[in-house]
Design a protein around this motif. Sequence first.
Motif, mmCIF file in Angstrom:
data_model
loop_
_atom_site.group_PDB
_atom_site.id
_atom_site.type_symbol
_atom_site.label_atom_id
_atom_site.label_comp_id
_atom_site.label_asym_id
_atom_site.label_seq_id
_atom_site.Cartn_x
_atom_site.Cartn_y
_atom_site.Cartn_z
ATOM 1 N N PRO A 81 0.813 -1.231 0.000
ATOM 2 C CA PRO A 81 0.000 0.000 0.000
ATOM 3 C C PRO A 81 0.844 1.279 0.000
ATOM 4 N N LEU A 82 1.982 1.260 0.721
ATOM 5 C CA LEU A 82 2.847 2.441 0.737
ATOM 6 C C LEU A 82 3.427 2.733 -0.651
ATOM 7 N N LEU A 83 3.851 1.658 -1.346
ATOM 8 C CA LEU A 83 4.370 1.829 -2.701
ATOM 9 C C LEU A 83 3.292 2.420 -3.600
ATOM 10 N N PHE A 84 2.075 1.884 -3.475
ATOM 11 C CA PHE A 84 0.983 2.391 -4.310
ATOM 12 C C PHE A 84 0.629 3.832 -3.951
ATOM 13 N N TYR A 85 0.685 4.155 -2.663
ATOM 14 C CA TYR A 85 0.377 5.524 -2.247
ATOM 15 C C TYR A 85 1.388 6.504 -2.845
ATOM 16 N N HIS A 86 2.669 6.198 -2.651
ATOM 17 C CA HIS A 86 3.748 7.027 -3.191
ATOM 18 C C HIS A 86 3.659 7.065 -4.724
ATOM 19 N N GLY A 87 3.349 5.917 -5.306
ATOM 20 C CA GLY A 87 3.250 5.804 -6.758
ATOM 21 C C GLY A 87 2.101 6.620 -7.349
ATOM 22 N N THR A 88 0.924 6.556 -6.727
ATOM 23 C CA THR A 88 -0.213 7.321 -7.275
ATOM 24 C C THR A 88 0.048 8.823 -7.188
ATOM 25 N N LEU A 89 0.693 9.272 -6.107
ATOM 26 C CA LEU A 89 1.030 10.698 -6.002
ATOM 27 C C LEU A 89 1.940 11.113 -7.157
ATOM 28 N N GLY A 90 2.895 10.240 -7.479
ATOM 29 C CA GLY A 90 3.825 10.531 -8.564
ATOM 30 C C GLY A 90 3.155 10.484 -9.926
ATOM 31 N N ILE A 91 2.401 9.414 -10.187
ATOM 32 C CA ILE A 91 1.738 9.246 -11.490
ATOM 33 C C ILE A 91 0.731 10.380 -11.707
ATOM 34 N N GLN A 92 0.085 10.827 -10.630
ATOM 35 C CA GLN A 92 -0.866 11.941 -10.730
ATOM 36 C C GLN A 92 -0.202 13.170 -11.368
ATOM 37 N N VAL A 93 1.029 13.459 -10.938
ATOM 38 C CA VAL A 93 1.754 14.617 -11.485
ATOM 39 C C VAL A 93 2.063 14.412 -12.973
ATOM 40 N N VAL A 94 2.384 13.151 -13.331
ATOM 41 C CA VAL A 94 2.653 12.851 -14.739
ATOM 42 C C VAL A 94 1.410 13.132 -15.577
ATOM 43 N N TRP A 95 0.240 12.658 -15.123
ATOM 44 C CA TRP A 95 -1.018 12.941 -15.845
ATOM 45 C C TRP A 95 -1.247 14.448 -15.922
ATOM 46 N N GLU A 96 -1.017 15.138 -14.798
ATOM 47 C CA GLU A 96 -1.257 16.589 -14.763
ATOM 48 C C GLU A 96 -0.348 17.343 -15.733
ATOM 49 N N ASP A 97 0.863 16.786 -15.934
ATOM 50 C CA ASP A 97 1.813 17.457 -16.820
ATOM 51 C C ASP A 97 1.526 17.209 -18.293
ATOM 52 N N TYR A 98 1.014 16.022 -18.626
ATOM 53 C CA TYR A 98 0.923 15.666 -20.039
ATOM 54 C C TYR A 98 -0.489 15.569 -20.594
ATOM 55 N N VAL A 99 -1.496 15.517 -19.742
ATOM 56 C CA VAL A 99 -2.865 15.421 -20.253
ATOM 57 C C VAL A 99 -3.559 16.756 -19.999
ATOM 58 N N SER A 100 -3.797 17.500 -21.089
ATOM 59 C CA SER A 100 -4.337 18.850 -20.912
ATOM 60 C C SER A 100 -5.850 18.836 -20.730
ATOM 61 N N ASP A 101 -6.522 17.832 -21.275
ATOM 62 C CA ASP A 101 -7.973 17.744 -21.146
ATOM 63 C C ASP A 101 -8.334 17.385 -19.696
ATOM 64 N N ILE A 102 -8.995 18.339 -19.006
ATOM 65 C CA ILE A 102 -9.208 18.183 -17.562
ATOM 66 C C ILE A 102 -10.045 16.949 -17.211
ATOM 67 N N SER A 103 -11.096 16.697 -17.966
ATOM 68 C CA SER A 103 -11.964 15.577 -17.590
ATOM 69 C C SER A 103 -11.253 14.245 -17.851
ATOM 70 N N CYS A 104 -10.480 14.216 -18.928
ATOM 71 C CA CYS A 104 -9.700 13.008 -19.239
ATOM 72 C C CYS A 104 -8.637 12.785 -18.163
ATOM 73 N N ARG A 105 -8.004 13.883 -17.748
ATOM 74 C CA ARG A 105 -6.976 13.815 -16.713
ATOM 75 C C ARG A 105 -7.560 13.267 -15.410
ATOM 76 N N LYS A 106 -8.736 13.797 -15.048
ATOM 77 C CA LYS A 106 -9.373 13.345 -13.804
ATOM 78 C C LYS A 106 -9.706 11.867 -13.852
ATOM 79 N N LYS A 107 -10.142 11.418 -15.039
ATOM 80 C CA LYS A 107 -10.468 9.992 -15.194
ATOM 81 C C LYS A 107 -9.224 9.136 -15.025
ATOM 82 N N LEU A 108 -8.108 9.591 -15.607
ATOM 83 C CA LEU A 108 -6.858 8.824 -15.512
ATOM 84 C C LEU A 108 -6.356 8.768 -14.070
#
Lengths: 132, 119
Positions: free
Chosen positions: B63-90
Amino acid sequence: MDTKSGHYKPLSPHLSIYKPQITSTLSILHRGTGIVLFLATFIIIAWVLAIAAGQEVYTFLKDLLLNPLGLVILGGWSFSFFYHLCNGLRHILWDFGWGYEMHHVRLTGWSVVITSLILTGLIWLYGTGVIL
Amino acid sequence: MNQDKKHKTSKHWIFQLVSAFIIIPLALWFVIEFSKLVSKPYEEVHQWFLSPWHSLGVILLVPLLFYHGTLGIQVVWEDYVSDISCRKKLIFLTNFVSWIGSILAICACLFIYIKGFAL
Protein backbone atom coordinates in the motif's frame (compact mmCIF):
# COMPACT_ATOMS: atom_id res chain seq x y z
CA MET A 1 6.06 38.51 -35.14
CA ASP A 2 2.76 38.88 -36.95
CA THR A 3 1.49 41.90 -35.03
CA LYS A 4 -1.47 42.40 -37.36
CA SER A 5 -3.30 39.22 -36.48
CA GLY A 6 -1.60 38.64 -33.13
CA HIS A 7 -1.70 34.92 -33.89
CA TYR A 8 1.99 34.30 -33.46
CA LYS A 9 2.84 32.90 -30.09
CA PRO A 10 6.14 31.29 -29.17
CA LEU A 11 5.93 27.52 -28.86
CA SER A 12 7.08 26.13 -25.55
CA PRO A 13 10.34 24.25 -25.95
CA HIS A 14 9.93 20.48 -26.31
CA LEU A 15 12.21 17.83 -24.89
CA SER A 16 13.62 17.02 -28.33
CA ILE A 17 14.97 20.58 -28.71
CA TYR A 18 17.31 20.45 -25.74
CA LYS A 19 20.75 18.98 -25.81
CA PRO A 20 20.76 16.11 -23.29
CA GLN A 21 22.39 17.28 -20.08
CA ILE A 22 23.10 15.46 -16.83
CA THR A 23 20.44 17.57 -15.06
CA SER A 24 17.56 17.03 -17.50
CA THR A 25 18.45 13.41 -18.31
CA LEU A 26 18.48 12.38 -14.66
CA SER A 27 15.21 14.22 -14.03
CA ILE A 28 13.50 12.37 -16.89
CA LEU A 29 15.03 9.11 -15.70
CA HIS A 30 13.59 9.69 -12.21
CA ARG A 31 10.14 9.93 -13.71
CA GLY A 32 10.69 6.98 -16.03
CA THR A 33 11.96 4.71 -13.26
CA GLY A 34 9.06 5.87 -11.05
CA ILE A 35 6.58 4.70 -13.68
CA VAL A 36 8.47 1.39 -14.06
CA LEU A 37 8.37 0.88 -10.28
CA PHE A 38 4.64 1.62 -10.13
CA LEU A 39 3.99 -1.02 -12.79
CA ALA A 40 6.44 -3.46 -11.21
CA THR A 41 4.46 -3.40 -7.96
CA PHE A 42 2.04 -5.68 -9.80
CA ILE A 43 4.83 -8.27 -10.02
CA ILE A 44 4.93 -8.29 -6.20
CA ILE A 45 1.15 -8.76 -6.14
CA ALA A 46 1.30 -11.58 -8.70
CA TRP A 47 4.06 -13.19 -6.65
CA VAL A 48 2.10 -13.03 -3.36
CA LEU A 49 -1.07 -14.23 -5.11
CA ALA A 50 0.87 -17.12 -6.66
CA ILE A 51 2.08 -18.24 -3.24
CA ALA A 52 -1.49 -18.04 -1.96
CA ALA A 53 -2.74 -20.01 -4.99
CA GLY A 54 -0.33 -22.89 -4.43
CA GLN A 55 2.63 -24.73 -5.83
CA GLU A 56 1.52 -25.05 -9.48
CA VAL A 57 0.74 -21.37 -10.01
CA TYR A 58 3.86 -20.34 -8.12
CA THR A 59 6.16 -22.56 -10.20
CA PHE A 60 4.59 -21.21 -13.39
CA LEU A 61 5.26 -17.60 -12.30
CA LYS A 62 8.77 -18.44 -11.11
CA ASP A 63 9.65 -20.00 -14.49
CA LEU A 64 8.21 -16.93 -16.18
CA LEU A 65 10.34 -14.58 -14.08
CA LEU A 66 13.50 -16.63 -14.60
CA ASN A 67 13.02 -16.79 -18.38
CA PRO A 68 15.48 -14.61 -20.38
CA LEU A 69 12.74 -11.99 -20.91
CA GLY A 70 11.76 -12.23 -17.25
CA LEU A 71 15.38 -11.69 -16.23
CA VAL A 72 15.56 -8.58 -18.42
CA ILE A 73 12.45 -7.30 -16.64
CA LEU A 74 13.94 -8.13 -13.21
CA GLY A 75 17.16 -6.38 -14.27
CA GLY A 76 15.30 -3.24 -15.35
CA TRP A 77 13.24 -3.38 -12.18
CA SER A 78 16.30 -3.63 -9.91
CA PHE A 79 18.11 -0.79 -11.69
CA SER A 80 14.95 1.35 -11.58
CA PHE A 81 14.68 0.71 -7.86
CA PHE A 82 18.25 1.67 -7.02
CA TYR A 83 18.25 4.64 -9.36
CA HIS A 84 14.96 5.97 -7.98
CA LEU A 85 16.21 5.38 -4.43
CA CYS A 86 19.53 7.20 -4.95
CA ASN A 87 18.04 10.05 -6.94
CA GLY A 88 15.20 10.22 -4.41
CA LEU A 89 17.81 10.81 -1.69
CA ARG A 90 19.18 13.60 -3.89
CA HIS A 91 15.66 15.07 -4.03
CA ILE A 92 15.41 14.86 -0.24
CA LEU A 93 18.68 16.81 0.09
CA TRP A 94 17.22 19.44 -2.25
CA ASP A 95 14.03 19.51 -0.17
CA PHE A 96 16.14 20.41 2.84
CA GLY A 97 17.82 23.13 0.85
CA TRP A 98 21.15 21.50 0.09
CA GLY A 99 22.82 20.86 -3.25
CA TYR A 100 21.60 23.61 -5.54
CA GLU A 101 25.06 24.80 -6.59
CA MET A 102 25.77 23.71 -10.16
CA HIS A 103 28.89 21.78 -9.16
CA HIS A 104 26.89 19.99 -6.43
CA VAL A 105 24.13 19.16 -8.90
CA ARG A 106 26.64 17.58 -11.27
CA LEU A 107 28.56 15.81 -8.50
CA THR A 108 25.45 14.29 -6.86
CA GLY A 109 24.03 13.48 -10.30
CA TRP A 110 27.00 11.41 -11.40
CA SER A 111 27.23 9.85 -7.92
CA VAL A 112 23.63 8.69 -8.30
CA VAL A 113 24.35 7.08 -11.69
CA ILE A 114 27.47 5.28 -10.47
CA THR A 115 26.02 4.23 -7.08
CA SER A 116 22.83 2.85 -8.58
CA LEU A 117 24.77 0.82 -11.14
CA ILE A 118 27.03 -0.59 -8.40
CA LEU A 119 24.07 -1.42 -6.14
CA THR A 120 22.25 -3.13 -9.03
CA GLY A 121 25.36 -5.23 -9.66
CA LEU A 122 25.67 -6.06 -5.95
CA ILE A 123 22.04 -7.17 -5.55
CA TRP A 124 22.43 -9.55 -8.52
CA LEU A 125 25.65 -10.97 -7.08
CA TYR A 126 23.84 -11.40 -3.75
CA GLY A 127 20.66 -12.83 -5.24
CA THR A 128 22.52 -15.37 -7.35
CA GLY A 129 24.63 -16.40 -4.36
CA VAL A 130 27.98 -15.20 -5.72
CA ILE A 131 28.57 -13.03 -2.65
CA LEU A 132 27.47 -13.53 1.00
CA MET B 1 -3.10 31.05 -6.68
CA ASN B 2 -5.71 30.78 -3.97
CA GLN B 3 -5.01 29.59 -0.45
CA ASP B 4 -6.80 26.28 -0.92
CA LYS B 5 -4.78 25.26 -3.93
CA LYS B 6 -1.54 26.23 -2.22
CA HIS B 7 -2.26 23.95 0.73
CA LYS B 8 -3.20 21.11 -1.57
CA THR B 9 0.08 21.38 -3.44
CA SER B 10 2.29 21.58 -0.36
CA LYS B 11 0.41 18.65 1.19
CA HIS B 12 1.07 16.63 -1.95
CA TRP B 13 4.78 17.36 -1.60
CA ILE B 14 4.91 16.58 2.15
CA PHE B 15 3.05 13.27 1.74
CA GLN B 16 5.33 12.27 -1.13
CA LEU B 17 8.34 13.04 1.07
CA VAL B 18 7.06 11.30 4.21
CA SER B 19 5.98 8.17 2.31
CA ALA B 20 9.44 8.08 0.68
CA PHE B 21 11.08 8.09 4.11
CA ILE B 22 9.01 5.12 5.28
CA ILE B 23 9.47 3.22 2.02
CA ILE B 24 13.30 3.49 1.97
CA PRO B 25 14.03 0.93 4.74
CA LEU B 26 11.03 -1.30 3.91
CA ALA B 27 11.77 -1.47 0.19
CA LEU B 28 15.48 -2.09 0.77
CA TRP B 29 14.60 -4.97 3.07
CA PHE B 30 12.16 -6.39 0.51
CA VAL B 31 14.57 -6.11 -2.44
CA ILE B 32 17.30 -7.91 -0.49
CA GLU B 33 14.88 -10.70 0.54
CA PHE B 34 13.21 -10.93 -2.89
CA SER B 35 16.53 -11.20 -4.74
CA LYS B 36 17.16 -14.48 -2.90
CA LEU B 37 13.58 -15.76 -2.82
CA VAL B 38 12.73 -15.32 -6.50
CA SER B 39 14.75 -18.40 -7.51
CA LYS B 40 13.64 -20.52 -4.54
CA PRO B 41 11.08 -23.35 -4.70
CA TYR B 42 7.50 -23.00 -3.43
CA GLU B 43 8.04 -24.54 0.02
CA GLU B 44 10.80 -22.15 0.92
CA VAL B 45 8.95 -19.00 -0.15
CA HIS B 46 5.75 -20.26 1.51
CA GLN B 47 7.71 -20.79 4.71
CA TRP B 48 9.08 -17.25 4.42
CA PHE B 49 5.54 -15.87 4.30
CA LEU B 50 4.54 -17.80 7.42
CA SER B 51 6.76 -15.56 9.53
CA PRO B 52 4.46 -12.78 10.78
CA TRP B 53 7.20 -10.15 10.35
CA HIS B 54 7.66 -11.03 6.72
CA SER B 55 3.95 -10.90 5.85
CA LEU B 56 3.53 -7.73 7.92
CA GLY B 57 6.37 -6.18 5.94
CA VAL B 58 4.68 -6.99 2.63
CA ILE B 59 1.27 -5.83 3.95
CA LEU B 60 2.80 -2.45 4.85
CA LEU B 61 5.04 -2.15 1.79
CA VAL B 62 2.55 -2.68 -1.05
CA PRO B 63 0.00 0.00 0.00
CA LEU B 64 2.85 2.44 0.74
CA LEU B 65 4.37 1.83 -2.70
CA PHE B 66 0.98 2.39 -4.31
CA TYR B 67 0.38 5.52 -2.25
CA HIS B 68 3.75 7.03 -3.19
CA GLY B 69 3.25 5.80 -6.76
CA THR B 70 -0.21 7.32 -7.28
CA LEU B 71 1.03 10.70 -6.00
CA GLY B 72 3.82 10.53 -8.56
CA ILE B 73 1.74 9.25 -11.49
CA GLN B 74 -0.87 11.94 -10.73
CA VAL B 75 1.75 14.62 -11.49
CA VAL B 76 2.65 12.85 -14.74
CA TRP B 77 -1.02 12.94 -15.85
CA GLU B 78 -1.26 16.59 -14.76
CA ASP B 79 1.81 17.46 -16.82
CA TYR B 80 0.92 15.67 -20.04
CA VAL B 81 -2.86 15.42 -20.25
CA SER B 82 -4.34 18.85 -20.91
CA ASP B 83 -7.97 17.74 -21.15
CA ILE B 84 -9.21 18.18 -17.56
CA SER B 85 -11.96 15.58 -17.59
CA CYS B 86 -9.70 13.01 -19.24
CA ARG B 87 -6.98 13.81 -16.71
CA LYS B 88 -9.37 13.35 -13.80
CA LYS B 89 -10.47 9.99 -15.19
CA LEU B 90 -6.86 8.82 -15.51
CA ILE B 91 -6.07 9.91 -11.95
CA PHE B 92 -9.19 8.10 -10.74
CA LEU B 93 -8.19 4.99 -12.67
CA THR B 94 -4.66 5.09 -11.18
CA ASN B 95 -6.09 5.34 -7.68
CA PHE B 96 -8.63 2.61 -8.35
CA VAL B 97 -6.03 0.17 -9.68
CA SER B 98 -3.79 0.95 -6.67
CA TRP B 99 -6.59 0.25 -4.21
CA ILE B 100 -7.39 -3.06 -5.90
CA GLY B 101 -3.70 -4.00 -5.91
CA SER B 102 -3.25 -3.14 -2.24
CA ILE B 103 -6.34 -5.06 -1.19
CA LEU B 104 -5.28 -8.10 -3.22
CA ALA B 105 -1.81 -8.11 -1.65
CA ILE B 106 -3.15 -7.77 1.89
CA CYS B 107 -5.79 -10.48 1.39
CA ALA B 108 -3.25 -12.85 -0.18
CA CYS B 109 -0.83 -12.37 2.75
CA LEU B 110 -3.57 -12.94 5.33
CA PHE B 111 -4.83 -15.96 3.38
CA ILE B 112 -1.35 -17.54 3.28
CA TYR B 113 -0.89 -16.88 6.98
CA ILE B 114 -4.27 -18.15 8.16
CA LYS B 115 -4.28 -21.19 5.85
CA GLY B 116 -0.72 -22.03 6.85
CA PHE B 117 -1.68 -22.39 10.50
CA ALA B 118 -5.22 -23.73 10.16
CA LEU B 119 -4.09 -26.72 8.11
